[in-house]
Design an enzyme around this catalytic site. Structure first.
Site, PDB file in Angstrom:
ATOM      1  N   SER A 109      45.175  27.696  -5.863  1.00 15.70           N
ATOM      2  CA  SER A 109      46.424  28.394  -6.193  1.00 15.70           C
ATOM      3  C   SER A 109      47.622  27.472  -6.324  1.00 15.70           C
ATOM      4  O   SER A 109      48.651  27.891  -6.855  1.00 15.70           O
ATOM      5  CB  SER A 109      46.726  29.447  -5.124  1.00 15.70           C
ATOM      6  OG  SER A 109      45.734  30.439  -5.109  1.00 15.70           O
ATOM      7  N   THR A 172      51.816  29.780  -4.180  1.00 17.01           N
ATOM      8  CA  THR A 172      52.440  30.321  -5.389  1.00 17.01           C
ATOM      9  C   THR A 172      53.955  30.167  -5.382  1.00 17.01           C
ATOM     10  O   THR A 172      54.516  29.547  -6.291  1.00 17.01           O
ATOM     11  CB  THR A 172      52.039  31.799  -5.591  1.00 17.01           C
ATOM     12  OG1 THR A 172      50.633  31.859  -5.831  1.00 17.01           O
ATOM     13  CG2 THR A 172      52.792  32.414  -6.755  1.00 17.01           C
ATOM     14  N   PHE A 289      59.535  39.058   6.873  1.00 17.16           N
ATOM     15  CA  PHE A 289      59.095  40.262   7.568  1.00 17.16           C
ATOM     16  C   PHE A 289      57.882  40.071   8.473  1.00 17.16           C
ATOM     17  O   PHE A 289      57.483  40.996   9.176  1.00 17.16           O
ATOM     18  CB  PHE A 289      58.824  41.367   6.539  1.00 17.16           C
ATOM     19  CG  PHE A 289      60.021  41.649   5.672  1.00 17.16           C
ATOM     20  CD1 PHE A 289      61.130  42.281   6.191  1.00 17.16           C
ATOM     21  CD2 PHE A 289      60.048  41.233   4.350  1.00 17.16           C
ATOM     22  CE1 PHE A 289      62.249  42.531   5.415  1.00 17.16           C
ATOM     23  CE2 PHE A 289      61.160  41.472   3.559  1.00 17.16           C
ATOM     24  CZ  PHE A 289      62.265  42.123   4.085  1.00 17.16           C
ATOM     25  N   GLU A 331      54.848  37.957  -6.366  1.00 19.33           N
ATOM     26  CA  GLU A 331      53.440  37.644  -6.119  1.00 19.33           C
ATOM     27  C   GLU A 331      52.774  38.710  -5.269  1.00 19.33           C
ATOM     28  O   GLU A 331      53.218  39.016  -4.157  1.00 19.33           O
ATOM     29  CB  GLU A 331      53.302  36.301  -5.399  1.00 19.33           C
ATOM     30  CG  GLU A 331      51.835  35.926  -5.194  1.00 19.33           C
ATOM     31  CD  GLU A 331      51.602  34.828  -4.169  1.00 19.33           C
ATOM     32  OE1 GLU A 331      50.505  34.241  -4.187  1.00 19.33           O
ATOM     33  OE2 GLU A 331      52.503  34.560  -3.351  1.00 19.33           O
TER      34      GLU A 331
END
Length: 524
Positions: A109, A172, A289, A331
């Site tokens: 990735s 990402t 979060f 994403e």
């Protein structure tokens, strides 16, 4: 037995027969003719300048995942599923992207993120640098940094944002702002001493230094922002979520200090505080979060943790206040994690949630001036088959048994991964387990601790200004060049009208329009 009964009940509810109308040839002819009429309308190309760019990246969202998620979306709406349309299915232009890294046939990735954000292919495990950088070798980085479509947009005066369900310093998002010889250098705690001595910086620090005024950053990764052993605000008794930084910095404070004094900057760590914000008065937003990645959508506490769709709505409402427009990277990162763990149900529900966010973004913007691109970085060795009937639960059994062990099998399977199990020297009998459970690990052919990526091409869906440039089969690094061309940002702006304000929805130069008309005349 419980899972088998669930499958039978699902088939009864959905109906094992296809709709009566599908027996008529005219039904299919009418459908095809309507599709043809829609396709003919595409002769009028949208050559406006893209005021806004939204890029949705489904991490690990290969074509088999898209198809299975489409069926799941329909079945969640009490339909058979196959006939359902995902939001991305409605996009008028579709291409294929070749995902290999410069040094890897089956990519990771990080190298792929560098391709579709920075416009150059790179080595596996490196982010925001060219293929001249060797993974893990800090001293190969200097002079080989490459910049991203996010930075190009920021330099053009647009607002920019990053929203992810992973940590904000994961592979990402990090390619949008960081330059690192190793994607795993989340904080200085994960870096070897020699890399720090040679001047390399961890990715979390780069998030707040390289492009200091990113307007919106939302996702996970709290623990990488605090000094080592700092107690997490939410998980105060869990040591694994304590801060990791060795340099003693509190990057949340660093983020706030870098903001202009006349602007409003808000840091939030839970859904309640996020949803309570008066977005008209928010100039900069940092939302972290979870200590690491966000919870899977199926496991999410909807009182404390926002959904991807909710984060996207907040991001767009903040970013679209800029009259010059915005770039937003979104994403759906935990699609990938679900597949790696062999948990297809988690992965597919993550995909459906990202599709909801795509639909919302479409309702908050207009195709006239917003280029939206939906794609994946790579695929997985995930498949479903077994000659299942129409309307079969996507998580259900195939209507046949193995030729060898005479045991049933689920339609969903993996080529490799943690779902490989031997019971009494043979393959596990799936009818004895709850294969409809959210954390069921689908059977795999090869035992691995984690399932691997797949190497095949992935789809690119596009709508909006210059979306027709995404067609056919392309190298993955082509994607940001199209986005930049459409928005008149970055190094290639010679095609833009001299003096035309960027991102105002004006048409691209007459040369481009004439060229398009010439192509159409040749075609017809």
């Amino acid at each position: 037995m419980k899972a088998l009964l669930l499958v039978l009940l699902t088939e009864l509810c959905l109906g094992s027969l296809f709709p009566e109308k599908e027996k008529s040839p005219q039904y299919w002819r009418d459908q095809a003719q309507q599709t043809l009429r829609n396709a003919l309308k595409l002769q009028k190309l949208n050559t406006n300048v893209a005021k806004n760019i939204i890029m949705f990246l489904g991490d690990g969202m290969g074509i088999s995942t898209v198809t299975a998620a489409r069926i799941l979306k329909g079945q969640l709406q009490h339909m058979q599923g196959e006939e359902t349309m995902l939001e991305m299915d409605r996009f008028p232009y579709v291409a294929l992207s070749k995902t290999y890294n410069t040094d890897a046939q089956v990519p990771d990735s990080a190298g792929t993120a560098t391709a579709y954000l920075c416009g150059v292919k790179a080595n596996e495990g490196t982010v925001g640098v060219s293929a001249a950088v060797t993974r893990d070798q800090c001293n190969t980085t200097a002079g080989n940094e490459v910049t991203s479509i996010l930075k190009w947009s920021k330099e053009a005066g647009k607002s920019v944002g990053i929203v992810t369900t992973t940590r904000v310093n994961h592979a990402t998002p990090s390619a949008a702002y960081a330059h690192s010889a190793n994607r795993d250098w989340y904080s200085d705690n994960e870096m070897p001493p020699e890399a720090i001595q040679q001047g390399c910086k961890d990715i979390a620090q780069q998030l707040f230094e390289n492009i200091p005024n990113i307007e919106v950053i939302m996702g996970g990764g709290r623990k990488y922002m605090f000094p080592k052993n700092t107690t997490d605000v939410e998980y105060q008794t869990e040591d694994k979520y304590r801060g990791t930084r060795l340099d003693g910095k509190t990057l949340i404070s660093v983020w706030k200090e870098k903001k202009p004094k006349d602007k409003s900057a808000h840091y939030v760590w839970n859904r309640q505080d996020l949803m309570a914000l008066n977005l008209d008065k928010v100039d900069f937003l940092l939302g972290l979060f979870e200590p690491v990645d966000l919870m899977y959508e199926l496991d999410r506490n909807n009182q404390t943790d926002p959904s991807l769709t909710e984060m996207v709505e907040v991001a767009i409402k903040i970013l679209q206040k800029n009259p010059k427009g915005f770039f937003l990277l979104v994403e759906g990162g935990r699609i990938d994690h679900g597949h790696h763990e062999g948990k297809a149900k988690q992965a597919l529900h993550e995909t459906v949630e990202m599709d909801r966010a795509i639909g919302l973004a479409g309702r908050l913007t207009t195709e006239n001036n917003t280029l939206t691109v939906v794609t994946a970085d790579h695929s997985h060795v995930f498949t479903f088959g077994g000659y299942t009937q129409r309307g079969n639960s996507i998580f259900g059994l195939a209507p046949m048994q193995s030729d060898v062990d005479k045991k049933p099998f689920t339609s969903i399977l993996y080529g490799n991964g943690p779902g490989y199990k031997l019971i009494g020297g043979g393959r596990e009998n799936v009818s004895t387990v709850d294969f409809a459970d959210a954390n069921y690990q689908a059977q795999s052919a090869v035992p691995l601790r984690q399932e691997t990526h797949g190497g095949e091409d992935v789809a690119v869906f596009a709508k909006g200004p210059m979306a027709h440039l995404l067609h056919g089969v392309h190298e993955q690094n082509y994607i940001p060049h199209v986005m930049a061309y459409a928005a008149c940002v970055g190094p290639n702006t010679n095609h833009c009208r001299s003096g035309a304000p960027r991102g105002t929805g004006v048409a691209l130069p007459l040369l481009s329009t004439f060229a398009s008309l010439f192509i159409l005349l040749c075609l017809f």
